[in-house]
Design an enzyme around this catalytic site. Structure first.
Site, PDB file in Angstrom:
ATOM      1  N   SER A 122       0.814  -1.213   0.000  1.00 53.86           N
ATOM      2  CA  SER A 122       0.000   0.000   0.000  1.00 53.86           C
ATOM      3  C   SER A 122       0.848   1.263   0.000  1.00 53.86           C
ATOM      4  O   SER A 122       0.338   2.360  -0.235  1.00 53.86           O
ATOM      5  CB  SER A 122      -0.912   0.012   1.231  1.00 53.86           C
ATOM      6  OG  SER A 122      -0.139  -0.054   2.420  1.00 53.86           O
ATOM      7  N   HIS A 143      -2.161  -2.694  -6.008  1.00 51.55           N
ATOM      8  CA  HIS A 143      -2.626  -2.499  -4.643  1.00 51.55           C
ATOM      9  C   HIS A 143      -4.135  -2.666  -4.541  1.00 51.55           C
ATOM     10  O   HIS A 143      -4.893  -1.775  -4.920  1.00 51.55           O
ATOM     11  CB  HIS A 143      -2.208  -1.110  -4.142  1.00 51.55           C
ATOM     12  CG  HIS A 143      -2.738  -0.787  -2.785  1.00 51.55           C
ATOM     13  ND1 HIS A 143      -3.210   0.466  -2.442  1.00 51.55           N
ATOM     14  CD2 HIS A 143      -2.892  -1.560  -1.671  1.00 51.55           C
ATOM     15  CE1 HIS A 143      -3.617   0.451  -1.198  1.00 51.55           C
ATOM     16  NE2 HIS A 143      -3.435  -0.761  -0.715  1.00 51.55           N
ATOM     17  N   GLU A 155      -5.189  -0.101  -7.240  1.00 52.70           N
ATOM     18  CA  GLU A 155      -4.267   0.894  -7.779  1.00 52.70           C
ATOM     19  C   GLU A 155      -3.097   0.179  -8.463  1.00 52.70           C
ATOM     20  O   GLU A 155      -2.338  -0.533  -7.812  1.00 52.70           O
ATOM     21  CB  GLU A 155      -3.731   1.786  -6.651  1.00 52.70           C
ATOM     22  CG  GLU A 155      -4.784   2.643  -5.995  1.00 52.70           C
ATOM     23  CD  GLU A 155      -4.245   3.433  -4.813  1.00 52.70           C
ATOM     24  OE1 GLU A 155      -4.587   4.616  -4.694  1.00 52.70           O
ATOM     25  OE2 GLU A 155      -3.487   2.845  -4.007  1.00 52.70           O
ATOM     26  N   ASN A 194      -4.117   6.247  -0.180  1.00 51.60           N
ATOM     27  CA  ASN A 194      -3.434   6.396   1.107  1.00 51.60           C
ATOM     28  C   ASN A 194      -2.815   7.768   1.269  1.00 51.60           C
ATOM     29  O   ASN A 194      -2.702   8.282   2.393  1.00 51.60           O
ATOM     30  CB  ASN A 194      -2.372   5.309   1.274  1.00 51.60           C
ATOM     31  CG  ASN A 194      -2.959   4.015   1.816  1.00 51.60           C
ATOM     32  OD1 ASN A 194      -3.996   4.038   2.467  1.00 51.60           O
ATOM     33  ND2 ASN A 194      -2.316   2.906   1.532  1.00 51.60           N
TER      34      ASN A 194
END
Length: 285
Positions: A122, A143, A155, A194
């Site tokens: 991540s 991800h 992602e 994130n």
């Protein structure tokens, strides 16, 4: 596009086991799940069986399709052997650079020469791992989000040496297992989600540390005002404060952000890691 027939997931924790399950549910691939930790594969199989049974009970899956998906996941404790015939390998081990480095070194030595090698990390960009394989053009981030069987997003992150073919194949694979890919054309710490989440979470902690509002009221404000399904503190507890803390420390070491807040450091030091330990920013029965 590079044709994929066999997909192997390395790491049978919550993320890895569900990536394998979602891949198996597509019915398009031979699926392998690898973990070298004793007992982890049994735990992963039990958890996947529970998820499938729940989907059957709710009418989302037929029993036949659930059984077929479960039976198609072949488990192994031998990483080097399991990846030899894989067309795509997805690393999903603990969010620790050294642990991931060991996996990518092994993939470079034992995976098929034309295999695509992806990391589910991540926060750790693929350029930090790809050169350990000797074939960085075949490496990318992929991800997925927890829980993989519910969350649609993946992602896909292109490293500086990632080839066009690798990117195209990764994007098509994600679509083929009924998930939605977004492409980051170049690396940045934390990717999209994130990076935005960390900024919001850090601001929430500043508000809490400054005594401006309680954690509960900050969560309510974000839920009702921004229409988030979960406030930042409950989300941190759900994800694991140790995971968030480790990612913040890693980001700081790379010079891309401040050290973790003292509040977070103390909670982790006290073993208050969130929902998984029963206590974090909130207490859980």
């Amino acid at each position: 596009m590079h044709e994929l027939k066999r997909v192997v997931v390395v790491g049978a924790g919550t993320m890895g086991s569900q990536i394998a399950l979602q891949t198996a549910l597509s019915g398009r691939y031979d699926v392998g799940l690898v973990d070298t930790v004793a007992g982890q594969l049994d735990k992963a199989s039990a958890q996947n069986r529970k998820l499938l049974n729940r989907s059957v009970e709710k009418g989302r899956l037929t029993a036949d399709r659930a059984d077929a998906a479960f039976g198609s996941i072949k488990t192994s404790g031998d990483l080097d052997t399991a990846v030899r015939d894989a067309d795509l390998v997805i690393e999903a081990v603990i969010e620790d650079f050294d642990a991931k480095r060991v996996v990518f070194e092994s993939l470079g030595a034992h995976a098929k020469k034309d295999a695509i090698l992806a990391s589910n990390s991540s926060t750790i960009a693929i350029s930090r791992l790809a050169d350990f394989t000797g074939r960085p053009e075949q490496c990318c981030n992929m991800h997925f989000f927890h829980p993989v069987t519910v969350m649609q997003l993946c992602e896909v992150v292109r490293g500086p040496k990632t080839s066009d073919q690798t990117v195209q194949t990764a994007m098509e694979f994600v679509r083929s297992i009924d998930r939605t890919p977004v492409l980051l054309k170049k690396e940045i710490w934390g990717f999209i989600v994130n990076r935005i989440l960390f900024a919001a979470s850090e601001e929430a902690m500043r508000l809490l540390e400054g005594g401006y509002a309680t954690a509960e009221d900050i969560d309510v404000a974000v839920q009702k005002g921004l229409n988030w399904p979960m406030g930042p503190f409950h989300l941190l507890d759900f994800s694991g404060l140790d995971i968030f803390y480790g990612a913040m420390r890693d980001r700081h070491r790379l010079g891309d952000g401040p050290e973790p807040p003292e509040m977070l450091h103390k909670l982790v030091e006290q073993g208050r890691l969130g929902k998984k330990t029963g206590r974090g920013f909130f207490d859980y029965d």
